[in-house]
Design a protein around this motif. Structure first.
Motif, PDB file in Angstrom:
ATOM      1  N   ASP A   1     -23.986  60.588  48.874  1.00  0.00           N
ATOM      2  CA  ASP A   1     -23.608  60.162  47.525  1.00  0.00           C
ATOM      3  C   ASP A   1     -23.420  61.358  46.602  1.00  0.00           C
ATOM      4  OD1 ASP A   1     -23.657  57.519  48.241  1.00  0.00           O
ATOM      5  OD2 ASP A   1     -25.644  57.095  47.423  1.00  0.00           O
ATOM      6  N   VAL A   2     -24.320  62.334  46.713  1.00  0.00           N
ATOM      7  CA  VAL A   2     -24.191  63.548  45.909  1.00  0.00           C
ATOM      8  C   VAL A   2     -22.920  64.297  46.300  1.00  0.00           C
ATOM      9  CG1 VAL A   2     -25.181  65.835  45.454  1.00  0.00           C
ATOM     10  CG2 VAL A   2     -26.647  63.809  45.439  1.00  0.00           C
ATOM     11  N   PHE A   3     -22.674  64.413  47.598  1.00  0.00           N
ATOM     12  CA  PHE A   3     -21.463  65.101  48.037  1.00  0.00           C
ATOM     13  C   PHE A   3     -20.214  64.422  47.492  1.00  0.00           C
ATOM     14  CE2 PHE A   3     -17.914  65.401  51.069  1.00  0.00           C
ATOM     15  CZ  PHE A   3     -17.650  66.761  50.941  1.00  0.00           C
ATOM     16  N   GLU A   4     -20.137  63.105  47.582  1.00  0.00           N
ATOM     17  CA  GLU A   4     -18.961  62.386  47.097  1.00  0.00           C
ATOM     18  C   GLU A   4     -18.739  62.641  45.616  1.00  0.00           C
ATOM     19  OE1 GLU A   4     -16.622  60.683  48.747  1.00  0.00           O
ATOM     20  OE2 GLU A   4     -17.616  61.324  50.598  1.00  0.00           O
ATOM     21  N   THR A   5     -19.835  62.645  44.845  1.00  0.00           N
ATOM     22  CA  THR A   5     -19.708  62.915  43.408  1.00  0.00           C
ATOM     23  C   THR A   5     -19.158  64.308  43.151  1.00  0.00           C
ATOM     24  OG1 THR A   5     -21.507  61.409  42.812  1.00  0.00           O
ATOM     25  CG2 THR A   5     -21.011  63.175  41.249  1.00  0.00           C
ATOM     26  N   LEU A   6     -19.747  65.316  43.798  1.00  0.00           N
ATOM     27  CA  LEU A   6     -19.354  66.705  43.541  1.00  0.00           C
ATOM     28  C   LEU A   6     -17.984  67.032  44.141  1.00  0.00           C
ATOM     29  CD1 LEU A   6     -22.790  68.480  44.086  1.00  0.00           C
ATOM     30  CD2 LEU A   6     -21.648  67.955  41.918  1.00  0.00           C
ATOM     31  N   TYR A   7     -17.727  66.547  45.333  1.00  0.00           N
ATOM     32  CA  TYR A   7     -16.446  66.819  45.986  1.00  0.00           C
ATOM     33  C   TYR A   7     -15.289  66.151  45.242  1.00  0.00           C
ATOM     34  CZ  TYR A   7     -12.859  66.831  49.647  1.00  0.00           C
ATOM     35  OH  TYR A   7     -11.700  66.983  50.355  1.00  0.00           O
ATOM     36  N   ASN A   8     -15.436  64.883  44.895  1.00  0.00           N
ATOM     37  CA  ASN A   8     -14.363  64.178  44.189  1.00  0.00           C
ATOM     38  C   ASN A   8     -14.149  64.759  42.795  1.00  0.00           C
ATOM     39  OD1 ASN A   8     -13.795  62.419  46.305  1.00  0.00           O
ATOM     40  ND2 ASN A   8     -15.297  60.907  45.627  1.00  0.00           N
TER      41      ASN A   8
ATOM     42  N   ASP B   1      -6.908  87.122  43.803  1.00  0.00           N
ATOM     43  CA  ASP B   1      -8.330  86.812  43.669  1.00  0.00           C
ATOM     44  C   ASP B   1      -8.777  85.731  44.653  1.00  0.00           C
ATOM     45  OD1 ASP B   1      -8.637  88.600  41.525  1.00  0.00           O
ATOM     46  OD2 ASP B   1      -8.015  87.071  40.078  1.00  0.00           O
ATOM     47  N   LEU B   2     -10.069  85.739  44.946  1.00  0.00           N
ATOM     48  CA  LEU B   2     -10.688  84.712  45.779  1.00  0.00           C
ATOM     49  C   LEU B   2     -11.387  83.711  44.870  1.00  0.00           C
ATOM     50  CD1 LEU B   2     -11.578  83.747  48.658  1.00  0.00           C
ATOM     51  CD2 LEU B   2     -13.660  85.070  48.289  1.00  0.00           C
ATOM     52  N   PHE B   3     -10.977  82.456  44.944  1.00  0.00           N
ATOM     53  CA  PHE B   3     -11.624  81.361  44.218  1.00  0.00           C
ATOM     54  C   PHE B   3     -12.519  80.656  45.211  1.00  0.00           C
ATOM     55  CE2 PHE B   3     -10.966  76.847  42.435  1.00  0.00           C
ATOM     56  CZ  PHE B   3     -12.059  76.951  41.597  1.00  0.00           C
ATOM     57  N   SER B   4     -13.825  80.726  44.965  1.00  0.00           N
ATOM     58  CA  SER B   4     -14.804  80.205  45.908  1.00  0.00           C
ATOM     59  C   SER B   4     -15.695  79.179  45.223  1.00  0.00           C
ATOM     60  CB  SER B   4     -15.671  81.352  46.450  1.00  0.00           C
ATOM     61  OG  SER B   4     -16.620  80.873  47.374  1.00  0.00           O
ATOM     62  N   SER B   5     -15.862  78.032  45.883  1.00  0.00           N
ATOM     63  CA  SER B   5     -16.758  76.998  45.376  1.00  0.00           C
ATOM     64  C   SER B   5     -17.702  76.577  46.490  1.00  0.00           C
ATOM     65  CB  SER B   5     -15.973  75.790  44.868  1.00  0.00           C
ATOM     66  OG  SER B   5     -15.170  76.143  43.760  1.00  0.00           O
ATOM     67  N   SER B   6     -18.905  76.203  46.101  1.00  0.00           N
ATOM     68  CA  SER B   6     -19.926  75.810  47.068  1.00  0.00           C
ATOM     69  C   SER B   6     -20.583  74.519  46.610  1.00  0.00           C
ATOM     70  CB  SER B   6     -20.973  76.918  47.210  1.00  0.00           C
ATOM     71  OG  SER B   6     -22.014  76.520  48.081  1.00  0.00           O
ATOM     72  N   ILE B   7     -20.729  73.582  47.553  1.00  0.00           N
ATOM     73  CA  ILE B   7     -21.424  72.330  47.287  1.00  0.00           C
ATOM     74  C   ILE B   7     -22.610  72.249  48.233  1.00  0.00           C
ATOM     75  CG2 ILE B   7     -21.279  69.811  47.339  1.00  0.00           C
ATOM     76  CD1 ILE B   7     -18.276  70.083  46.775  1.00  0.00           C
ATOM     77  N   ASN B   8     -23.807  72.150  47.687  1.00  0.00           N
ATOM     78  CA  ASN B   8     -25.023  71.928  48.467  1.00  0.00           C
ATOM     79  C   ASN B   8     -25.508  70.514  48.193  1.00  0.00           C
ATOM     80  OD1 ASN B   8     -24.999  74.613  49.326  1.00  0.00           O
ATOM     81  ND2 ASN B   8     -26.267  75.279  47.626  1.00  0.00           N
TER      82      ASN B   8
ATOM     83  N   THR C   1     -21.840  73.668  56.805  1.00  0.00           N
ATOM     84  CA  THR C   1     -23.026  73.993  57.588  1.00  0.00           C
ATOM     85  C   THR C   1     -24.120  72.965  57.325  1.00  0.00           C
ATOM     86  OG1 THR C   1     -22.508  76.361  57.342  1.00  0.00           O
ATOM     87  CG2 THR C   1     -24.690  75.787  58.178  1.00  0.00           C
ATOM     88  N   LYS C   2     -24.662  72.406  58.400  1.00  0.00           N
ATOM     89  CA  LYS C   2     -25.799  71.501  58.301  1.00  0.00           C
ATOM     90  C   LYS C   2     -27.038  72.225  58.791  1.00  0.00           C
ATOM     91  CE  LYS C   2     -23.454  67.041  58.809  1.00  0.00           C
ATOM     92  NZ  LYS C   2     -23.434  65.750  59.566  1.00  0.00           N
TER      93      LYS C   2
ATOM     94  N   GLN D   1     -24.275  72.319  53.388  1.00  0.00           N
ATOM     95  CA  GLN D   1     -23.581  73.235  52.486  1.00  0.00           C
ATOM     96  C   GLN D   1     -22.104  73.259  52.861  1.00  0.00           C
ATOM     97  OE1 GLN D   1     -23.892  77.559  53.109  1.00  0.00           O
ATOM     98  NE2 GLN D   1     -24.541  77.722  50.978  1.00  0.00           N
ATOM     99  N   VAL D   2     -21.234  73.066  51.867  1.00  0.00           N
ATOM    100  CA  VAL D   2     -19.794  73.166  52.078  1.00  0.00           C
ATOM    101  C   VAL D   2     -19.256  74.258  51.158  1.00  0.00           C
ATOM    102  CG1 VAL D   2     -17.564  72.002  51.997  1.00  0.00           C
ATOM    103  CG2 VAL D   2     -19.605  70.725  52.695  1.00  0.00           C
TER     104      VAL D   2
END
Length: 202
Positions: free
Chosen positions: A188-195, A176-183, A152-153, A166-167
């Motif tokens: 550059d921040v996304f690449e760091t957190l996603y990778n 169980d549900l394994f849920s992760s969120s990246i804001n 979501t943008k 937000q991803v």
């Protein structure tokens, strides 16, 4: 803006790097790595990020609990305090968080779950004054698991300025549900957190 921060951090159930050891609710942090004690998973804390406290997450969730608890379908519930695994951030706009919890007694598929969460997020963001959004659903395989993602943008309605992206990445581990969120605000921040997240599952 305060309402926006609250909204993006409401977490809904539909079924400081240190060399010292830090105990958390569902695992431990040692030498800059979180070791989960719920399933076989570990993830590094990126340099420059601080750990999000459980109390901070619980305070944010409590604000959204009453507004969301009547919106879920039969067989699901909204919990005031989810079983968080780990969260870390630069600030409220650039962060990672994860949780593991029972998926619920319903027979809803992951595809249906993805659509339900998407619709609920749309409803939430439609009620935010001065904000417009774009949303994209996708799936991807990371390691041995298939994730159902919602991206979501959020934009300033008057200026079209991108406020935040937000991803959400969801998958099932057993029952169980394994849920992760990246804001994030920058790619550059996304690449760091996603990778970093992908590395933790490969």
């Amino acid at each position: 803006m305060k309402n926006l921060i609250i909204a993006i951090q409401i977490i809904i159930l539909v079924s400081c790097t240190s060399k010292s050891e830090i105990l958390t609710e569902n695992g431990k942090i040692k030498d800059g790595t979180f070791y989960c004690d719920k399933f076989d998973w570990e993830i590094d804390i990126p340099e420059g990020y601080t750990i999000t406290s459980l109390q901070e997450k619980e305070d944010l969730e409590e604000l959204g609990y009453d507004a969301m608890k009547t919106e879920v379908p039969e067989g699901y519930e909204v919990r005031e305090n989810r079983p968080h695994l780990i969260g870390f951030e630069i600030d409220e706009f650039n962060s990672f968080s994860s949780s593991l919890e029972p998926f619920g007694s319903t027979k809803m598929s992951m595809e249906e779950h993805q659509k339900f969460v998407s619709d609920l997020l749309k409803k939430t963001y439609n009620e935010l004054e001065g904000v417009k959004f774009e949303q994209e659903l996708s799936t991807e395989n990371i390691g041995q698991r298939k994730f159902y993602n919602i991206k979501t943008k959020l934009f300033n309605q008057k200026t079209d300025e991108l406020i935040l992206t937000q991803v959400i990445l969801n998958t099932k581990i057993g029952a169980d549900l394994f849920s992760s969120s990246i804001n994030y605000k920058s790619e550059d921040v996304f690449e760091t957190l996603y990778n970093n997240f992908k590395k933790s599952l490969n």
